[in-house]
Structure formats: C-alpha cells, structure tokens
Motif scaffolding. Structure first.
Motif, PDB file in Angstrom:
ATOM      1  N   PHE A   1       3.552  37.594  32.704  1.00 31.53           N
ATOM      2  CA  PHE A   1       4.493  37.055  33.783  1.00 31.53           C
ATOM      3  C   PHE A   1       5.929  37.816  33.288  1.00 31.53           C
ATOM      4  CE2 PHE A   1       1.878  32.797  34.755  1.00 31.53           C
ATOM      5  CZ  PHE A   1       1.233  33.824  35.889  1.00 31.53           C
ATOM      6  N   ALA A   2       6.223  37.525  31.893  1.00 30.58           N
ATOM      7  CA  ALA A   2       7.576  37.903  31.499  1.00 30.58           C
ATOM      8  C   ALA A   2       7.756  39.539  31.554  1.00 30.58           C
ATOM      9  CB  ALA A   2       7.596  37.569  29.775  1.00 30.58           C
ATOM     10  N   ARG A   3       6.661  40.177  31.421  1.00 29.65           N
ATOM     11  CA  ARG A   3       6.708  41.757  31.273  1.00 29.65           C
ATOM     12  C   ARG A   3       7.075  42.028  32.527  1.00 29.65           C
ATOM     13  NH1 ARG A   3       3.299  41.568  27.339  1.00 29.65           N
ATOM     14  NH2 ARG A   3       4.000  42.774  25.492  1.00 29.65           N
ATOM     15  N   SER A   4       6.800  41.428  33.841  1.00 29.62           N
ATOM     16  CA  SER A   4       7.111  41.595  35.235  1.00 29.62           C
ATOM     17  C   SER A   4       8.834  41.483  35.406  1.00 29.62           C
ATOM     18  CB  SER A   4       6.630  41.017  36.238  1.00 29.62           C
ATOM     19  OG  SER A   4       6.917  39.699  36.185  1.00 29.62           O
ATOM     20  N   TYR A   5       9.220  41.044  34.422  1.00 34.30           N
ATOM     21  CA  TYR A   5      10.868  40.735  34.616  1.00 34.30           C
ATOM     22  C   TYR A   5      11.846  41.612  33.521  1.00 34.30           C
ATOM     23  CZ  TYR A   5      10.217  36.494  37.402  1.00 34.30           C
ATOM     24  OH  TYR A   5       9.893  35.810  38.339  1.00 34.30           O
ATOM     25  N   CYS A   6      10.997  42.250  32.913  1.00 37.08           N
ATOM     26  CA  CYS A   6      11.748  43.239  31.922  1.00 37.08           C
ATOM     27  C   CYS A   6      12.841  44.094  32.247  1.00 37.08           C
ATOM     28  CB  CYS A   6      10.676  44.152  30.885  1.00 37.08           C
ATOM     29  SG  CYS A   6       9.921  42.882  29.764  1.00 37.08           S
ATOM     30  N   GLY A   7      12.654  44.650  33.437  1.00 37.64           N
ATOM     31  CA  GLY A   7      13.482  45.269  34.037  1.00 37.64           C
ATOM     32  C   GLY A   7      15.014  44.497  34.733  1.00 37.64           C
ATOM     33  N   GLN A   8      14.843  43.354  34.856  1.00 38.19           N
ATOM     34  CA  GLN A   8      15.833  42.591  35.062  1.00 38.19           C
ATOM     35  C   GLN A   8      16.560  41.781  34.113  1.00 38.19           C
ATOM     36  OE1 GLN A   8      14.338  40.234  38.496  1.00 38.19           O
ATOM     37  NE2 GLN A   8      12.521  41.524  38.398  1.00 38.19           N
ATOM     38  N   LEU A   9      15.588  41.299  33.121  1.00 40.23           N
ATOM     39  CA  LEU A   9      16.162  40.448  32.221  1.00 40.23           C
ATOM     40  C   LEU A   9      15.791  41.018  30.734  1.00 40.23           C
ATOM     41  CD1 LEU A   9      14.717  36.951  33.380  1.00 40.23           C
ATOM     42  CD2 LEU A   9      16.706  37.707  33.520  1.00 40.23           C
ATOM     43  N   PRO A  10      16.732  40.868  29.656  1.00 36.69           N
ATOM     44  CA  PRO A  10      16.590  41.437  28.349  1.00 36.69           C
ATOM     45  C   PRO A  10      15.734  40.698  27.494  1.00 36.69           C
ATOM     46  CG  PRO A  10      18.800  40.413  28.457  1.00 36.69           C
ATOM     47  CD  PRO A  10      18.319  40.246  30.035  1.00 36.69           C
ATOM     48  N   ILE A  11      14.623  40.738  27.523  1.00 39.84           N
ATOM     49  CA  ILE A  11      13.433  39.892  27.101  1.00 39.84           C
ATOM     50  C   ILE A  11      12.938  40.242  25.722  1.00 39.84           C
ATOM     51  CG2 ILE A  11      11.201  38.836  27.284  1.00 39.84           C
ATOM     52  CD1 ILE A  11      11.554  38.855  30.386  1.00 39.84           C
ATOM     53  N   VAL A  12      13.057  39.511  24.648  1.00 42.52           N
ATOM     54  CA  VAL A  12      12.536  39.701  23.383  1.00 42.52           C
ATOM     55  C   VAL A  12      10.993  38.795  23.142  1.00 42.52           C
ATOM     56  CG1 VAL A  12      12.791  39.561  20.906  1.00 42.52           C
ATOM     57  CG2 VAL A  12      14.537  40.305  22.370  1.00 42.52           C
ATOM     58  N   PHE A  13      10.095  39.407  22.806  1.00 45.43           N
ATOM     59  CA  PHE A  13       8.786  38.663  22.548  1.00 45.43           C
ATOM     60  C   PHE A  13       8.604  38.113  21.099  1.00 45.43           C
ATOM     61  CE2 PHE A  13       7.919  40.707  26.564  1.00 45.43           C
ATOM     62  CZ  PHE A  13       7.328  40.024  27.262  1.00 45.43           C
ATOM     63  N   LEU A  14       8.451  37.268  20.778  1.00 46.53           N
ATOM     64  CA  LEU A  14       8.070  36.895  19.340  1.00 46.53           C
ATOM     65  C   LEU A  14       6.632  36.115  19.231  1.00 46.53           C
ATOM     66  CD1 LEU A  14      11.552  34.790  18.146  1.00 46.53           C
ATOM     67  CD2 LEU A  14      10.942  37.240  17.804  1.00 46.53           C
ATOM     68  N   ARG A  15       5.667  36.794  18.454  1.00 44.68           N
ATOM     69  CA  ARG A  15       4.420  36.365  18.417  1.00 44.68           C
ATOM     70  C   ARG A  15       4.223  35.608  17.071  1.00 44.68           C
ATOM     71  NH1 ARG A  15       1.690  41.850  20.850  1.00 44.68           N
ATOM     72  NH2 ARG A  15       1.851  41.334  23.107  1.00 44.68           N
ATOM     73  N   PHE A  16       4.277  34.368  17.119  1.00 45.03           N
ATOM     74  CA  PHE A  16       4.215  33.538  15.993  1.00 45.03           C
ATOM     75  C   PHE A  16       2.775  33.525  15.278  1.00 45.03           C
ATOM     76  CE2 PHE A  16       8.113  31.819  18.178  1.00 45.03           C
ATOM     77  CZ  PHE A  16       8.891  31.968  16.858  1.00 45.03           C
ATOM     78  N   GLY A  17       2.664  33.470  14.009  1.00 46.07           N
ATOM     79  CA  GLY A  17       1.238  33.303  13.351  1.00 46.07           C
ATOM     80  C   GLY A  17       1.071  32.018  13.336  1.00 46.07           C
TER      81      GLY A  17
END
Length: 159
Positions: free
Chosen positions: A143-159
């Motif tokens: 879902f978030a990737r579909s907004y990457c062109g509109q919003l400056p998104i950073v993903f954090l993959r916690f362990g």
C-alpha cells in the motif's frame, strides 16, 4: 521545532521515540485508539482515532511536518485482525496524509522476508511473508509503495 504526528506512540518503540523527540524540542501529536489508557508524556497532544475505521481526519495532520507510523498489532492474532490493524490502518493513514509532509516513516518488520533460521537477513533477501503477521506487514508496504511518488516514505523493517 517540528510537529511530528506519531501513531503507536504508547507502544514500546513509540514511547521511546516520543521521549527522544521531546528531548530534542519537537512537538508531538499522538494518534491513539479511542478509549486507550496508554499514558503519554506531559506536553504531548492526544488525538483519538481508530485508524482501522477509515481515513485519518485532516485535523490530525494540521501543521505536522513529519509522520511516524508505528501503530499496529504485533504477535499472534487472528488474520482478520492483523490485516485490519496493520495493513488497512496503514492504507487509511496514507490516503489522508498531505503531500506537504516532509517525511513519512513507516514501521515494518523483517517478517516480510519469511523464516531463515540461523541466517542474517538483509534487504538482498526476497520478500515472502509466510506468517499471517508477515503477510500483513508486506501488504502494508505494498500500500505504501503506491504513494512513494507522492510522499517521501522511509521504511524501517524492525527485527
């Protein structure tokens, strides 16, 4: 001094983040579920809303320059609850987030890589959410990737 909108602000990671942001002088608006008894530090603005119920109201984003999305369910829950509170809550946040936000930080999980017992997992691994939790975090990222062109998104993959 930034106004940071934080979902999941009363959780383990969220509460530590809120303390750190306050220590550096930021203002915090915490989105919490209605009726939540989670404690917030003095000076943190409380905004009650259930992200799984629909788009976050525009008022939540008023004057916010940064958004940190940590809210969700972690652990063993029925799949329908996980997908609602992880994936669709994320979708509801994204659908409402204004493009004026400078940075949107999204919490995810290394569970999106599936099980790799004994191996060190990094971004070179293919995603293959195997657990119900991993599947919902992967859907959140989709879902978030579909907004990457509109919003400056950073993903954090916690362990």
């Amino acid at each position: 001094m930034a106004l940071v909108l934080v979902t999941g602000a009363t959780g383990r990671i969220g509460s530590a983040l809120v303390r750190a942001l306050l220590a550096r002088g930021d203002s915090i608006r915490a989105v919490v579920r209605p009726g939540s008894e989670g404690k917030l530090p003095e000076g943190v603005e409380r905004f009650e809303f259930d992200l799984s119920s629909g788009k976050l109201p525009a008022a939540a984003f008023e004057k916010a320059t940064h958004v940190v999305h940590l809210a969700g369910l972690v652990g063993e829950y029925p799949y329908h609850q996980l997908v609602l509170h992880n994936a669709f809550a994320t979708k509801n946040l994204l659908a409402a987030c204004p493009t004026s936000v400078h940075r949107l930080v999204m919490a995810s999980s290394i569970s999106v890589y599936g099980e790799h017992k004994g191996k060190i997992v990094d971004e070179s691994f293919a995603t293959k959410g195997e657990s119900d939790y991993g599947k919902t975090k992967l859907l959140s990222e989709t879902f978030a990737r579909s907004y990457c062109g509109q919003l400056p998104i950073v993903f954090l993959r916690f362990g």
